[in-house]
Design an enzyme around this catalytic site. Sequence first.
Site, PDB file in Angstrom:
ATOM      1  N   HIS A  97      -7.980  33.702 -56.612  1.00  0.00           N
ATOM      2  CA  HIS A  97      -8.753  34.612 -55.753  1.00  0.00           C
ATOM      3  C   HIS A  97      -9.323  35.801 -56.525  1.00  0.00           C
ATOM      4  O   HIS A  97     -10.439  36.238 -56.260  1.00  0.00           O
ATOM      5  CB  HIS A  97      -7.888  35.099 -54.583  1.00  0.00           C
ATOM      6  N   ASP A 115     -15.770  29.922 -50.915  1.00  0.00           N
ATOM      7  CA  ASP A 115     -14.369  29.582 -51.187  1.00  0.00           C
ATOM      8  C   ASP A 115     -14.062  28.326 -50.383  1.00  0.00           C
ATOM      9  O   ASP A 115     -13.365  28.361 -49.371  1.00  0.00           O
ATOM     10  CB  ASP A 115     -13.484  30.766 -50.747  1.00  0.00           C
TER      11      ASP A 115
END
Length: 274
Positions: free
Chosen positions: A59, A151
């Site tokens: 992330h 994502d």
Amino acid sequence: MGWFTEQHEHFGLKIRVTKKLFESKNLQHIQIYETSGFGKMLVLDGAIQLTEEDETFYHEMLVHVPMLTHKNPKKVLVIGGGDGGCVREVLKHEPDEVVMVEIDKDVINACRKFIGIDKGALNDSRVSIINEDGIAFVKNTSERFDVLIVDGTDPNPVSKSLVEKSFYEACSKITEVFNTQSQSPFIQKDFFRDIYRNMVGFREKRVYLSYVPTYPLGLWSFIVAANSKLTLDLHAIKQRFGERRIETKHYTPELHIASFTVPRWVEKIVKELD
Ligand code: SAM
């Protein structure tokens, strides 16, 4: 309890699990486990999406590279990212507004309840969550964003629209800086090539690499793109990182710059596609 194995054609990734915390089969097959060595783990359609132990490796590299490429990102769009880790990192840059478009609300609900890596980010007043297919959103919106981050999952029936040319073309019209995760260029060469080849509409695009131990064989790639020149200047990135007072576990500005230096075999794949 035993072992969870992420099965690939020629190898498997085996993680010891101690308890199954959640399972459902609607849009995607969602499984959440407690593991003995990696904390909680999210699996979608058989593919490990995150473990608590190494999710920051992914992330932080997914988010801070594009966010620091932009000099003042105030409005951010996240496509996918239902676990909330991406939005958590985006909020460290103090944007005014974050829109997250996630196709599967079961992922959001299950992650909120059983994992919690969003650390409250999904309840932040600056964040709005839209339950829609990312491609439909980007094609129909009249809004513009400073940064857009994809994502998404490994290309599966739900996410395959996120690797189409028309998706990237639409994204290039609504954002200044764009970033997507682009799978393993080693073990998923075809996915990587498709993503790179289909990423049209931007003036510049660059591949960078990272490692995520619980992704297939560890090596992972991202492609950042923009309609202006991509900033790759350590001094500027360091200054922005310092001014925004960002705290990280994995990311550093030095790693940011270094991650764009790729091995010859990756350079070769990219050159063949350019
Ligand atoms: N970190 C992960 C990885 O690379 O393995 C990605 C995790 S995140 C949970 C991926 C999310 O993308 C999933 O929650 C999935 O539902 C969402 N997603 C997949 N296809 C999508 C689409 N077409 N539109 C919006 N969200 C999508």
